[in-house]
Write an enzyme that holds these catalytic residues in place. Structure first.
Site, PDB file in Angstrom:
ATOM      1  N   GLU A  62      -3.275   2.218   3.749  1.00  0.00           N
ATOM      2  CA  GLU A  62      -3.528   3.653   3.700  1.00  0.00           C
ATOM      3  C   GLU A  62      -4.890   3.958   3.064  1.00  0.00           C
ATOM      4  O   GLU A  62      -5.030   4.852   2.226  1.00  0.00           O
ATOM      5  CB  GLU A  62      -2.402   4.384   2.968  1.00  0.00           C
ATOM      6  CG  GLU A  62      -1.057   4.261   3.681  1.00  0.00           C
ATOM      7  CD  GLU A  62       0.022   5.179   3.119  1.00  0.00           C
ATOM      8  OE1 GLU A  62      -0.158   5.694   1.994  1.00  0.00           O
ATOM      9  OE2 GLU A  62       1.047   5.383   3.816  1.00  0.00           O
TER      10      GLU A  62
ATOM     11  N   GLU B  60       5.646   0.734   8.094  1.00  0.00           N
ATOM     12  CA  GLU B  60       6.525   1.281   7.056  1.00  0.00           C
ATOM     13  C   GLU B  60       7.352   2.401   7.651  1.00  0.00           C
ATOM     14  O   GLU B  60       6.830   3.277   8.338  1.00  0.00           O
ATOM     15  CB  GLU B  60       5.740   1.865   5.868  1.00  0.00           C
ATOM     16  CG  GLU B  60       5.412   0.935   4.753  1.00  0.00           C
ATOM     17  CD  GLU B  60       4.880   1.688   3.528  1.00  0.00           C
ATOM     18  OE1 GLU B  60       5.259   2.862   3.313  1.00  0.00           O
ATOM     19  OE2 GLU B  60       4.076   1.102   2.804  1.00  0.00           O
TER      20      GLU B  60
END
Length: 311
Positions: A124, A262
């Site tokens: 991220e 995820e």
């Protein structure tokens, strides 16, 4: 009860929340979990690998290159994503020799006895405006290091993105990126890699003030909830996945595969974060993945998915 046995039971419970019933009766090669390494409440590495194998989990994501975890995964047959820490990006981006050493120490010495499938460069990174400058150069240096080790055809390089990288996600056909992703997508396309995404319907449901239903978020809807042109959606997960695909298409990349690195549902911290909801979401997502239904934009395809279990 000894502390190690207690820790093992805690981790087993976390896995069981993910897998509950379905995964032990299905092809676990399509389902992955994160390998928690930052908590004291974990079993020894070989015990953790045994837990994954006994629950028929065929994929695992390491958020950093733990030598002990990689050693435990040798000859397990489990497919592995190995992560490059965000803190390592600048040095790897600035120095090809550093990238070569990283690949030699963490990939080449373990492959193929460890079934490494991807290297996830950073995590991220979009959320860190300083580090994002180093992301693509670090990916390129890791790719060069793989070529030097003659592993570029076996192991692919990518980086995981949160849904917040999308400027628009609804309707999914109007999905767009809020940042210029052309260079990253060109890299993925040129090297035959995948787009890595984190997808959490939980957050949209939690913050919707009742405008999004639990059934739609938890895969319980049996009829169409959203119609987008000729595409019909009965779950929020598919909306996010197809929004990513639409955003890639708008930049000229319609064929890059997508991997969900995820997903999951928390069990504490909010009124809707319950064990029952987590079990429902995870099991229904597992059924969805194993059904090979794909998404409305890419029907009949497997959605490679990794569940977030414990830190």
């Amino acid at each position: 009860m000894g502390s190690r046995q207690g820790n093992k039971d805690c981790y087993a419970l976390a896995l069981l929340i993910v897998v509950s019933f379905y995964i032990v009766h299905a092809n676990g090669e399509k389902i992955g979990v994160r390998y928690g390494m930052l908590s004291d409440s974990l079993p020894y590495h070989n015990e953790e690998v045994n837990l994954m194998q006994s629950n028929n989990i065929g994929k695992v994501r390491l958020y950093f290159a733990s030598q002990d975890a990689l050693q435990a995964l040798k000859n397990s047959g489990i497919e592995v994503i190995v992560g490059v820490r965000n803190a390592e990006l600048q040095t790897i981006a600035d120095d090809q020799d550093v990238a070569n050493i990283w690949v030699n120490d963490n990939i080449k010495q373990f492959y193929p006895s460890v079934n490494i499938k991807y290297i996830a460069v950073g995590n991220e990174v979009f959320l860190n405006r300083t580090l994002i400058l180093y992301l693509l150069p670090a990916m390129e240096n890791i790719q060069r290091a793989l070529r030097k080790a003659d592993l570029q055809n076996n192991i692919k390089v990518s980086t995981p993105y949160p849904t917040s990288v999308l400027n628009n996600s609804f309707p999914p056909s109007e999905g767009t990126f809020g940042e210029d992703m052309s260079a990253i997508l060109n890299f993925l396309s040129d090297n035959g890699s995948t787009f890595m995404a984190h997808v959490y319907p939980y957050f949209s449901y939690k913050n919707s003030a009742g405008s999004i239903s639990a059934d739609y978020s938890l895969f319980r809807s049996t009829s169409t909830v959203v119609t987008d042109g000729n595409l019909m959606y009965n779950n929020l997960f598919d909306v996010f996945v197809d929004a990513f695909i639409s955003a890639m298409e708008k930049l000229g990349h319609s064929n890059i595969p997508i991997v969900i690195t995820e997903s999951g549902w928390p069990t504490a911290g909010n009124a809707v974060a319950t064990v029952d909801n987590a079990r429902t979401y995870n099991n229904n997502l597992i059924k969805h993945v194993l059904s090979n239904a794909g998404t409305p934009k890419r029907p009949g395809t497997t959605i490679e998915t990794y569940f977030y279990t414990v830190q």
